[in-house]
Design an enzyme around this catalytic site. Structure first.
Site, PDB file in Angstrom:
ATOM      1  N   GLU A 189      -8.846   3.121   6.442  1.00  0.00           N
ATOM      2  CA  GLU A 189      -8.401   2.405   7.642  1.00  0.00           C
ATOM      3  C   GLU A 189      -8.720   3.173   8.914  1.00  0.00           C
ATOM      4  O   GLU A 189      -8.891   2.584   9.982  1.00  0.00           O
ATOM      5  CB  GLU A 189      -6.885   2.134   7.583  1.00  0.00           C
ATOM      6  CG  GLU A 189      -6.540   0.890   6.807  1.00  0.00           C
ATOM      7  CD  GLU A 189      -5.088   0.434   6.953  1.00  0.00           C
ATOM      8  OE1 GLU A 189      -4.262   1.178   7.531  1.00  0.00           O
ATOM      9  OE2 GLU A 189      -4.771  -0.654   6.466  1.00  0.00           O
TER      10      GLU A 189
ATOM     11  N   HIS B 193     -15.276   9.388 -18.847  1.00  0.00           N
ATOM     12  CA  HIS B 193     -15.690   8.547 -19.966  1.00  0.00           C
ATOM     13  C   HIS B 193     -15.839   7.083 -19.542  1.00  0.00           C
ATOM     14  O   HIS B 193     -15.907   6.190 -20.373  1.00  0.00           O
ATOM     15  CB  HIS B 193     -14.686   8.691 -21.112  1.00  0.00           C
ATOM     16  CG  HIS B 193     -14.648  10.092 -21.639  1.00  0.00           C
ATOM     17  ND1 HIS B 193     -15.299  10.486 -22.790  1.00  0.00           N
ATOM     18  CD2 HIS B 193     -14.077  11.213 -21.123  1.00  0.00           C
ATOM     19  CE1 HIS B 193     -15.113  11.787 -22.972  1.00  0.00           C
ATOM     20  NE2 HIS B 193     -14.380  12.249 -21.977  1.00  0.00           N
TER      21      HIS B 193
ATOM     22  N   LYS C 171      -5.024 -11.924   7.514  1.00  0.00           N
ATOM     23  CA  LYS C 171      -3.688 -12.447   7.842  1.00  0.00           C
ATOM     24  C   LYS C 171      -3.808 -13.776   8.556  1.00  0.00           C
ATOM     25  O   LYS C 171      -3.085 -14.723   8.260  1.00  0.00           O
ATOM     26  CB  LYS C 171      -2.949 -11.453   8.760  1.00  0.00           C
ATOM     27  CG  LYS C 171      -2.509 -10.176   8.083  1.00  0.00           C
ATOM     28  CD  LYS C 171      -1.645  -9.361   9.023  1.00  0.00           C
ATOM     29  CE  LYS C 171      -1.421  -7.970   8.486  1.00  0.00           C
ATOM     30  NZ  LYS C 171      -0.847  -7.066   9.483  1.00  0.00           N
TER      31      LYS C 171
HETATM   32  O1  PA5 Z   1      -1.589   2.137   8.487  1.00  0.00           O
HETATM   33  C1  PA5 Z   1      -1.131   1.063   8.881  1.00  0.00           C
HETATM   34  O2  PA5 Z   1      -0.712   0.928  10.043  1.00  0.00           O
HETATM   35  C2  PA5 Z   1      -1.006  -0.131   7.968  1.00  0.00           C
HETATM   36  O3  PA5 Z   1      -1.541   0.100   6.712  1.00  0.00           O
HETATM   37  C3  PA5 Z   1       0.463  -0.530   7.803  1.00  0.00           C
HETATM   38  O4  PA5 Z   1       1.169   0.550   7.257  1.00  0.00           O
HETATM   39  C4  PA5 Z   1       0.640  -1.755   6.903  1.00  0.00           C
HETATM   40  O5  PA5 Z   1      -0.152  -2.812   7.366  1.00  0.00           O
HETATM   41  C5  PA5 Z   1       2.087  -2.196   6.879  1.00  0.00           C
HETATM   42  O6  PA5 Z   1       2.539  -2.499   8.166  1.00  0.00           O
HETATM   43  P1  PA5 Z   1       4.071  -2.622   8.525  1.00  0.00           P
HETATM   44  O7  PA5 Z   1       4.730  -1.318   8.257  1.00  0.00           O
HETATM   45  O8  PA5 Z   1       4.101  -2.980   9.981  1.00  0.00           O
HETATM   46  O9  PA5 Z   1       4.659  -3.713   7.655  1.00  0.00           O
END
Ligand code: PA5
Length: 445
Positions: A287, A308, A422
């Site tokens: 990310e 393996h 989303k």
């Molecule tokens: O690193 C990030 O910001 C994302 O992976 C969030 O942790 C994930 O989308 C979950 O978001 P939230 O904590 O707002 O539900």
């Protein structure tokens, strides 16, 4: 200090070019440390440990104690992405492999929900919950993420119907934004104990806030030792130097990617307890770096099992990968291979040796084979797998991620691409406000 060894890249890279990338990484280090780079409003994670309040740790420990007093033996931790993987990886890394089967009772069992939308998963979780004494930690920084919201609606109704609404408020803790989001509104209205995710800490960097620390503590792990390790790493990694392991890691992975086309990095472990450390690392790097049409694809293998299965591809398949091996010097338990008078399995040549010795020889043999096969090797080493060392290595990966992403030229702290699915999902679910998108997507089906 986390040790880094990049000698396994020597035969692949030009040393003058390596020095160029070290300089790039040192410039990126300055950007991270001077806090003037892209996403600099999300740097709160850098000093979470050194600025940790005693009252936060005490609050977390008080919840653990209160739930123990009630006999809680199952805690459902609800969250996804950064609101899930940090806690999961620490709990897996520090738990007995067979804690469930041994029915070890020192602490509650922590199970996770809200990290998928599987109906079967939730139904089966409710089967488990009906046989246990349950509490819940619901985590969402934004307070609006669909997966945890759906899971929480189900778990909340379960807890309220089993223990009553008043008691439910003592069995549910919310971790969310200080002011905004549906979860904040709900928690305030229902009177839940709430912890705040600081505004300047993004989800994937939040393991050392209550997001990670509360589930880790209720699972019986030593959060103070974990934080001690983070503090140590914070201090050691803040030193600007070409030998700083975070600088070396950032420089080498960017060099391998940019100059040698190594576009996949495989995080390798030789201990099943580290499987979820790799999952956490994949989110952190995936990310943080995978955007603007660039980035190294983060993958992982669990050896020796995957030697393996994936071993063939890594040895001889498309030459696009390098490996980063998480090396642990010594095991915390001991099993010695005994001599056998019949030696039918022909293993007497190993008599008197520790199993971990064989594991290390498998690791070393694989390293040499993969170098011969064209796969550069980076090694990240810790002495042993305990809470303090784990804190050190997780912080190392966070700090190195900031340097690496700035070296690559991207903002490490946003994730604009996560929104695309989303929007489509809301359109398909006909969420109010998405009428136009619903119409448009339906025309594409
Ligand atoms: O690193 C990030 O910001 C994302 O992976 C969030 O942790 C994930 O989308 C979950 O978001 P939230 O904590 O707002 O539900």
């Amino acid at each position: 200090m986390v040790k880094i060894d990049v000698k396994g890249c020597d035969s692949f890279v030009d040393s003058a070019l390596y020095n160029e990338y070290v300089n790039k990484a040192l410039n990126a280090f300055d950007v991270l440390e001077s806090e003037n780079g892209a996403g600099n409003d999300f740097l709160g994670w850098k000093h979470l440990a050194s600025e940790m309040r005693e009252s936060t740790l005490a609050d977390i420990e008080a919840i653990k104690a209160a739930w123990e007093k009630k006999g809680v033996d199952l805690v459902i931790a609800i969250g996804i992405g950064g609101s899930y993987l940090g806690a999961k990886c620490v709990i897996e890394a520090l738990s007995h492999n067979f804690a469930k089967q041994l029915k070890k009772k020192e602490a509650a069992e922590v199970v996770f929900a809200g990290n998928n939308l599987s109906e079967e998963y939730l139904a089966e979780l409710m089967d488990l919950a009906s046989e246990r004494n349950v509490a819940c930690i619901v985590i969402s920084k934004s307070g609006t993420t669909t997966e945890p919201a759906v899971a929480f609606r189900v778990v909340k109704q379960f807890i309220e119907s089993h223990y009553g609404k008043k008691e439910a408020a003592h069995r549910i803790v919310a971790i969310t934004d200080a002011k905004k989001g549906a979860l904040k509104t709900l928690a305030t209205q229902e009177g839940y104990k709430t912890f705040v995710v600081p505004d300047n800490v993004g989800g994937r960097f939040s393991v050392f806030t209550p997001v990670g620390l509360l589930p880790i503590a209720v699972a019986g792990m030593d959060i103070r030792a974990l934080i001690d390790g983070v503090k140590k790493a914070e201090k050691e990694l803040a030193v600007k130097s070409a030998e700083n392991p975070a600088v070396v890691y950032a420089a080498m992975r960017n060099l391998l990617f940019k100059e040698y086309g190594k576009s996949t990095e495989i995080l390798v472990n030789y201990n099943p307890k580290l499987t979820y450390v790799a999952e956490w690392w994949k989110q952190l790097y995936g990310e943080s770096e995978g955007k603007d049409g660039t980035g190294i694809y983060p993958a992982s293998v669990n050896n020796t099992a995957d030697l393996h299965s994936m071993g063939q591809f890594i040895q001889e398949g498309t030459r696009i990968m390098f490996e980063t091996v998480l090396h642990v010097d010594s095991a915390r338990r001991s099993v010695v291979i005994e001599s056998d008078s019949q030696n039918l399995d022909q293993l007497n040549y190993l008599a008197g040796k520790h199993v971990e010795h064989c594991n290390h020889m498998a690791e070393l043999g694989t390293r040499i084979a993969h170098i011969d096969g064209g796969v550069p090797q980076i090694q990240i080493g810790i002495e042993t797998l305990d809470a303090k060392r784990l804190g050190e290595v997780l912080y190392f990966f966070e700090f190195a991620c900031g340097i690496s992403a700035y070296t690559l030229g991207v903002n490490p702290f946003n994730q604009p691409g996560v929104e695309a699915y989303k929007k489509n999902m809301f359109a398909l679910l006909e969420k109010p406000g998405y009428e136009e998108a619903t119409k448009a997507i339906k025309e594409r089906l």
